[in-house]
Design a protein around this motif. Structure first.
Motif, mmCIF file in Angstrom:
data_model
loop_
_atom_site.group_PDB
_atom_site.id
_atom_site.type_symbol
_atom_site.label_atom_id
_atom_site.label_comp_id
_atom_site.label_asym_id
_atom_site.label_seq_id
_atom_site.Cartn_x
_atom_site.Cartn_y
_atom_site.Cartn_z
ATOM 1 N N GLY A 25 0.804 -1.212 0.000
ATOM 2 C CA GLY A 25 0.000 0.000 0.000
ATOM 3 C C GLY A 25 0.837 1.262 0.000
ATOM 4 N N ARG A 26 0.147 2.399 -0.074
ATOM 5 C CA ARG A 26 0.824 3.698 -0.035
ATOM 6 C C ARG A 26 1.570 3.851 1.289
ATOM 7 N NH1 ARG A 26 -0.664 8.442 -2.812
ATOM 8 N NH2 ARG A 26 -2.749 7.586 -3.216
ATOM 9 N N GLY A 27 2.828 4.215 1.205
ATOM 10 C CA GLY A 27 3.643 4.371 2.410
ATOM 11 C C GLY A 27 4.236 3.070 2.916
ATOM 12 N N GLY A 28 3.832 1.954 2.308
ATOM 13 C CA GLY A 28 4.366 0.650 2.697
ATOM 14 C C GLY A 28 5.556 0.277 1.837
ATOM 15 N N ALA A 30 7.707 -3.342 -0.187
ATOM 16 C CA ALA A 30 7.682 -4.740 -0.600
ATOM 17 C C ALA A 30 7.962 -5.653 0.587
ATOM 18 C CB ALA A 30 8.705 -4.965 -1.711
ATOM 19 N N ALA A 31 8.884 -5.253 1.440
ATOM 20 C CA ALA A 31 9.192 -6.068 2.622
ATOM 21 C C ALA A 31 7.984 -6.193 3.539
ATOM 22 C CB ALA A 31 10.376 -5.469 3.375
ATOM 23 N N ASP A 32 7.231 -5.104 3.697
ATOM 24 C CA ASP A 32 6.023 -5.136 4.536
ATOM 25 C C ASP A 32 5.028 -6.171 4.024
ATOM 26 O OD1 ASP A 32 6.989 -3.043 6.076
ATOM 27 O OD2 ASP A 32 5.887 -1.507 4.963
ATOM 28 N N ILE A 33 4.719 -6.106 2.744
ATOM 29 C CA ILE A 33 3.688 -6.986 2.200
ATOM 30 C C ILE A 33 4.172 -8.428 2.175
ATOM 31 C CG2 ILE A 33 4.237 -6.755 -0.269
ATOM 32 C CD1 ILE A 33 0.680 -6.495 1.176
ATOM 33 N N LEU A 34 5.458 -8.633 1.971
ATOM 34 C CA LEU A 34 5.996 -9.995 2.015
ATOM 35 C C LEU A 34 5.826 -10.624 3.393
ATOM 36 C CD1 LEU A 34 9.285 -9.699 -0.077
ATOM 37 C CD2 LEU A 34 7.360 -11.218 -0.588
ATOM 38 N N GLN A 51 8.518 -3.039 -5.755
ATOM 39 C CA GLN A 51 8.575 -1.911 -4.831
ATOM 40 C C GLN A 51 8.265 -0.615 -5.581
ATOM 41 O OE1 GLN A 51 9.334 -1.450 -1.372
ATOM 42 N NE2 GLN A 51 8.758 0.650 -1.902
ATOM 43 N N ALA A 52 7.306 0.158 -5.063
ATOM 44 C CA ALA A 52 6.987 1.444 -5.673
ATOM 45 C C ALA A 52 8.044 2.484 -5.326
ATOM 46 C CB ALA A 52 5.622 1.926 -5.192
ATOM 47 N N PHE A 99 -2.478 -13.153 -7.111
ATOM 48 C CA PHE A 99 -2.227 -11.741 -6.844
ATOM 49 C C PHE A 99 -2.805 -11.385 -5.478
ATOM 50 C CE2 PHE A 99 -2.371 -12.260 -11.371
ATOM 51 C CZ PHE A 99 -1.443 -11.377 -11.901
ATOM 52 N N LEU A 100 -2.104 -10.515 -4.760
ATOM 53 C CA LEU A 100 -2.584 -10.022 -3.467
ATOM 54 C C LEU A 100 -2.118 -8.593 -3.279
ATOM 55 C CD1 LEU A 100 -2.475 -11.772 -0.003
ATOM 56 C CD2 LEU A 100 -1.382 -9.538 -0.292
ATOM 57 N N GLY A 101 -3.009 -7.739 -2.766
ATOM 58 C CA GLY A 101 -2.617 -6.363 -2.486
ATOM 59 C C GLY A 101 -3.396 -5.801 -1.315
ATOM 60 N N PHE A 102 -2.828 -4.782 -0.703
ATOM 61 C CA PHE A 102 -3.491 -4.061 0.380
ATOM 62 C C PHE A 102 -3.616 -2.590 0.019
ATOM 63 C CE2 PHE A 102 -2.873 -1.443 4.304
ATOM 64 C CZ PHE A 102 -4.166 -1.586 4.798
ATOM 65 N N SER A 103 -4.815 -2.020 0.205
ATOM 66 C CA SER A 103 -5.074 -0.597 0.051
ATOM 67 C C SER A 103 -4.693 -0.142 -1.366
ATOM 68 C CB SER A 103 -4.339 0.184 1.148
ATOM 69 O OG SER A 103 -4.724 1.525 1.179
ATOM 70 N N GLN A 104 -3.766 0.781 -1.510
ATOM 71 C CA GLN A 104 -3.377 1.209 -2.852
ATOM 72 C C GLN A 104 -2.906 0.016 -3.683
ATOM 73 O OE1 GLN A 104 0.248 3.568 -3.704
ATOM 74 N NE2 GLN A 104 -1.133 5.184 -4.441
ATOM 75 N N GLY A 105 -2.238 -0.917 -3.042
ATOM 76 C CA GLY A 105 -1.807 -2.130 -3.733
ATOM 77 C C GLY A 105 -2.971 -3.022 -4.126
#
Length: 206
Positions: A25-28, A30-34, A51-52, A99-105
């Motif tokens: 997500g925004r402000g997150g 790649a390591a966080d989501i992993l 990573q954005a 596929f998996l994403g949180f918020s903006q992701g």
């Protein structure tokens, strides 16, 4: 934009039977989501997390006119596309790609798969919806052929109106996805254990 090195985890992509693309997500990061993988049932999965740049995929709300999020949005979708190509080059077919994403992701996840609908392994969107000030069905194409999709969200959610979640569910269903939508009263902008359990049972446990 969005040319950061791809973060990976799980099984090496060269030997994995399945692949999961994870979008933060925004402000997150790649390591966080992993780190979510520890709560998911992912045996044999390669985990791929782009990573954005500066930790955001596009600058404005996902409900802004698309032009206001360009060229960042197009580049973000291209970053997802490169990750898909990386998995497929290693021999992971679309029906084994998740596929998996949180918020903006989560918004980026849904937007990418709706623009490239086919039979995927599954899709998980934790608090997200399709992108734009209004939805334009003519911009989406393909056939999900029953791909399982889980969308979980809060009502209310400061960033993602439940009306957009429901409209996204309808559009994905029209494209042939088997969507499970769960709206939680006053959950907040987060991911709960119940959502993780549903993702496991509905998508990753299949």
């Amino acid at each position: 934009m969005h040319q950061e090195p791809l973060r990976t985890g799980g099984q090496p992509v060269a030997t994995a039977t399945k692949g999961l693309i994870m979008l933060h997500g925004r402000g997150g990061s790649a390591a966080d989501i992993l780190s979510l993988a520890a709560h998911l049932h992912l045996p044999g999965f390669a985990l791929l997390a782009p990573q954005a740049t500066q930790n955001t995929w596009y600058p404005n709300s996902f409900l802004a006119p698309v032009a206001q999020n360009e060229p960042w949005l197009t580049d973000a979708l291209a970053a997802v596309g490169r990750t898909v190509a990386h998995a497929q080059a290693a021999g992971i077919t679309a029906d084994n790609l998740y596929f998996l994403g949180f918020s903006q992701g989560a918004c980026l996840t849904l937007e990418y798969v709706a623009r490239h609908a086919t039979r995927y392994g599954g899709v998980v969107a934790f608090t997200g919806g399709l992108i734009g000030d209004q939805l334009r069905p003519e911009g989406y194409q393909g056939d999900f052929a029953g791909t399982p999709v889980f969308i979980g969200t809060s009502d209310p959610d400061f960033h993602v109106p439940v009306e957009r979640v429901r409209a996204s569910t309808a559009l994905l269903t029209a494209l042939g996805a088997h969507v499970t939508e769960k709206v939680y009263p006053n959950m907040g902008h987060t991911i709960t254990q119940e959502e993780l359990n549903l993702a496991n049972s509905l998508v990753f446990g299949r």
